[in-house]
Design an enzyme around this catalytic site. Structure first.
Site, short mmCIF file in Angstrom:
data_model
loop_
_atom_site.label_atom_id
_atom_site.label_comp_id
_atom_site.label_asym_id
_atom_site.label_seq_id
_atom_site.Cartn_x
_atom_site.Cartn_y
_atom_site.Cartn_z
N ARG A 1 -10.28 84.39 24.27
CA ARG A 1 -9.45 84.23 23.07
C ARG A 1 -10.08 83.16 22.19
O ARG A 1 -10.57 82.14 22.68
CB ARG A 1 -8.02 83.80 23.43
CG ARG A 1 -7.14 84.91 23.96
CD ARG A 1 -6.82 85.99 22.91
NE ARG A 1 -5.97 87.05 23.43
CZ ARG A 1 -6.41 88.18 23.99
NH1 ARG A 1 -7.70 88.44 24.09
NH2 ARG A 1 -5.55 89.08 24.42
N GLU B 1 -9.38 85.39 13.83
CA GLU B 1 -9.79 86.80 13.79
C GLU B 1 -8.70 87.72 13.24
O GLU B 1 -9.01 88.81 12.73
CB GLU B 1 -10.20 87.27 15.18
CG GLU B 1 -9.06 87.41 16.18
CD GLU B 1 -9.49 87.99 17.52
OE1 GLU B 1 -10.44 87.44 18.10
OE2 GLU B 1 -8.88 88.97 17.98
P1 NAI Z 1 -6.32 87.00 34.83
O1 NAI Z 1 -4.90 86.61 34.64
O2 NAI Z 1 -6.68 87.98 35.91
O3 NAI Z 1 -7.22 85.69 35.07
C1 NAI Z 1 -7.09 84.53 34.33
C2 NAI Z 1 -7.58 83.39 35.20
O4 NAI Z 1 -7.58 82.20 34.41
C3 NAI Z 1 -6.69 83.13 36.43
O5 NAI Z 1 -7.47 83.05 37.60
C4 NAI Z 1 -6.02 81.80 36.10
O6 NAI Z 1 -5.74 81.01 37.26
C5 NAI Z 1 -7.09 81.15 35.23
N1 NAI Z 1 -6.56 80.05 34.41
C6 NAI Z 1 -5.32 79.92 33.87
N2 NAI Z 1 -5.21 78.73 33.25
C7 NAI Z 1 -6.39 78.11 33.41
C8 NAI Z 1 -6.89 76.83 33.01
N3 NAI Z 1 -6.10 75.96 32.36
N4 NAI Z 1 -8.15 76.52 33.34
C9 NAI Z 1 -8.93 77.37 34.06
N5 NAI Z 1 -8.52 78.58 34.48
C10 NAI Z 1 -7.27 78.94 34.15
O7 NAI Z 1 -6.81 87.52 33.40
P2 NAI Z 1 -8.04 88.50 33.07
O8 NAI Z 1 -7.57 89.92 33.13
O9 NAI Z 1 -9.22 88.10 33.85
O10 NAI Z 1 -8.25 88.17 31.52
C11 NAI Z 1 -8.69 86.89 31.08
C12 NAI Z 1 -8.55 86.82 29.57
O11 NAI Z 1 -9.47 87.71 28.96
C13 NAI Z 1 -7.18 87.27 29.02
O12 NAI Z 1 -6.23 86.23 29.06
C14 NAI Z 1 -7.52 87.65 27.61
O13 NAI Z 1 -7.33 86.51 26.77
C15 NAI Z 1 -9.00 88.01 27.65
N6 NAI Z 1 -9.25 89.44 27.38
C16 NAI Z 1 -10.16 89.76 26.39
C17 NAI Z 1 -10.44 91.08 26.09
C18 NAI Z 1 -11.46 91.48 25.06
O14 NAI Z 1 -11.46 92.65 24.63
N7 NAI Z 1 -12.36 90.60 24.63
C19 NAI Z 1 -9.73 92.17 26.79
C20 NAI Z 1 -8.86 91.72 27.86
C21 NAI Z 1 -8.62 90.40 28.11
#
Ligand code: NAI
Length: 330
Positions: free
Chosen positions: A232, A261
């Site tokens: 993000r 964006e």
């Molecule tokens: P997820 O929920 O499986 O993993 C997120 C990880 O971040 C978790 O392990 C969590 O513990 C960790 N986390 C939370 N707060 C944190 C912090 N303060 N410091 C370090 N780590 C922390 O989510 P997923 O599916 O892996 O997606 C991650 C991100 O990718 C989403 O939140 C979204 O913003 C982004 N995304 C981007 C897309 C794109 O098209 N560019 C598409 C889908 C998701």
């Protein structure tokens, strides 16, 4: 039940029509905001994407229009006021993992393009310029890669980089045992930044991660390191990144997401005067690569998004919402 889609594009119409069984689908091109909410008529469901604005005011309007459920056709939900939805008894569902591989692989595409400059080589060769001047890259093998956030996408990304023969270090508030078993070391964020040749962000945007990469943390990064953000835009302080690129401290920047964006991405402004001076400054650097939030954009992910969204709505109608996809119960 009628579903009103905001920020819809041709691919949303195609994929949702393909998997639709019995819903009435209404597609609006415009993003959902306080200005556009009046478009909505007699729909119990709004289906929204990453740049629709669902703040408390918009949600109050949705409640007044008898909306019962907000179906996010994405994973991230930083654009939705969940407390406001809860207060109005509106359910919120999402698609938590449409294809973690799609985003992880796109992060690798950004790394490889920035490193080996294939975008420049493509244009050069098509113009009959076969010179290798200024196309020097570096071996990814043996480099240290820092993964911030090791959820579904971070894990997929870490696995790919392991395959390249990299040392992978990670930072997460909740370390995952599967990754430790893969030989990935969890370290504090400042250690990760200091050790990594490539840093890739895969954590969600929360108050804790807002501008995680800022003037101070950029200073901790190795000189000439590469920063990749497919998560993000708000994770990165763009002004600080521009400053670091200008001094030559940050070596490369690859972003699929950008703080501002919402006003630009997913739309064609090729014949317009773009007013965003920060983005235009970023585009002027030869070592910056920007894509417009296309990490998720694969055939597999689009099918999954449509199928899971319809399943969420069927579960809602049956009163059996899936806890794994539900952010707010009605
Ligand atoms: P997820 O929920 O499986 O993993 C997120 C990880 O971040 C978790 O392990 C969590 O513990 C960790 N986390 C939370 N707060 C944190 C912090 N303060 N410091 C370090 N780590 C922390 O989510 P997923 O599916 O892996 O997606 C991650 C991100 O990718 C989403 O939140 C979204 O913003 C982004 N995304 C981007 C897309 C794109 O098209 N560019 C598409 C889908 C998701």
């Amino acid at each position: 039940m009628k579903i009103s889609f905001f920020s819809s594009k041709s691919y949303d119409r195609d994929y949702f029509a393909r998997f639709n069984t019995h819903y009435q689908l209404k597609f609006y091109d415009t993003a959902l905001s306080l200005e556009s909410v009046d478009l909505l008529t007699d729909s119990q469901v709004v289906c929204v994407f990453v740049n629709d604005q669902l703040n408390a005011e918009v949600i109050a309007q949705l409640a007044a229009k008898n909306v019962k459920i907000i179906a996010l056709r994405c994973a991230g939900f930083n654009n939705v006021d969940l407390e406001a939805a809860k207060a109005h008894g509106i359910a919120v569902v999402r698609v938590p993992a449409y294809s973690p591989h799609a985003v992880a692989e796109h992060a690798v595409a950004l790394i490889m393009t920035l490193n080996r400059k294939t975008h420049k080589a493509y244009n050069r060769v098509r113009e009959g310029n076969f010179s290798l001047e200024r196309l020097t890259g570096f071996d990814i093998f043996g480099k240290t890669v820092g993964v911030v956030g090791t959820g579904k996408i971070g894990e997929a990304f870490a696995g790919i980089m392991k395959g390249f023969g990299c040392r992978v270090v990670a930072y997460d508030i909740q370390p995952h045992p599967d990754l430790i078993a893969l030989g990935i070391e969890y370290v504090p964020l400042n250690e990760l930044l200091a050790a990594s040749d490539i840093v890739s962000l895969h954590c969600p945007l929360t108050p804790q991660t807002n501008r995680l990469i800022n003037e101070e943390t950029l200073q901790l990064m190795k000189p000439n390191a590469m920063l990749i953000n497919t998560s993000r835009g708000g994770l990165v302080d763009t002004k600080a990144v521009i400053k670091s690129l200008k001094t030559g401290h940050l070596g490369y920047l690859g972003i699929d997401v950008y703080e501002q964006e919402a006003d630009l991405f997913f739309n064609d402004f090729s014949e317009s005067i773009i007013q965003d001076d920060m983005l235009m400054r970023l585009m002027s650097f030869p070592n910056v690569l920007i894509t417009s939030h296309q990490g998720f954009f694969t055939e597999e992910a689009l099918c999954q998004i449509a199928q899971v969204t319809f399943q969420n709505l069927q579960d809602f109608e049956a009163g059996t919402l899936n806890p794994a996809t539900t952010l707010v119960k009605p």
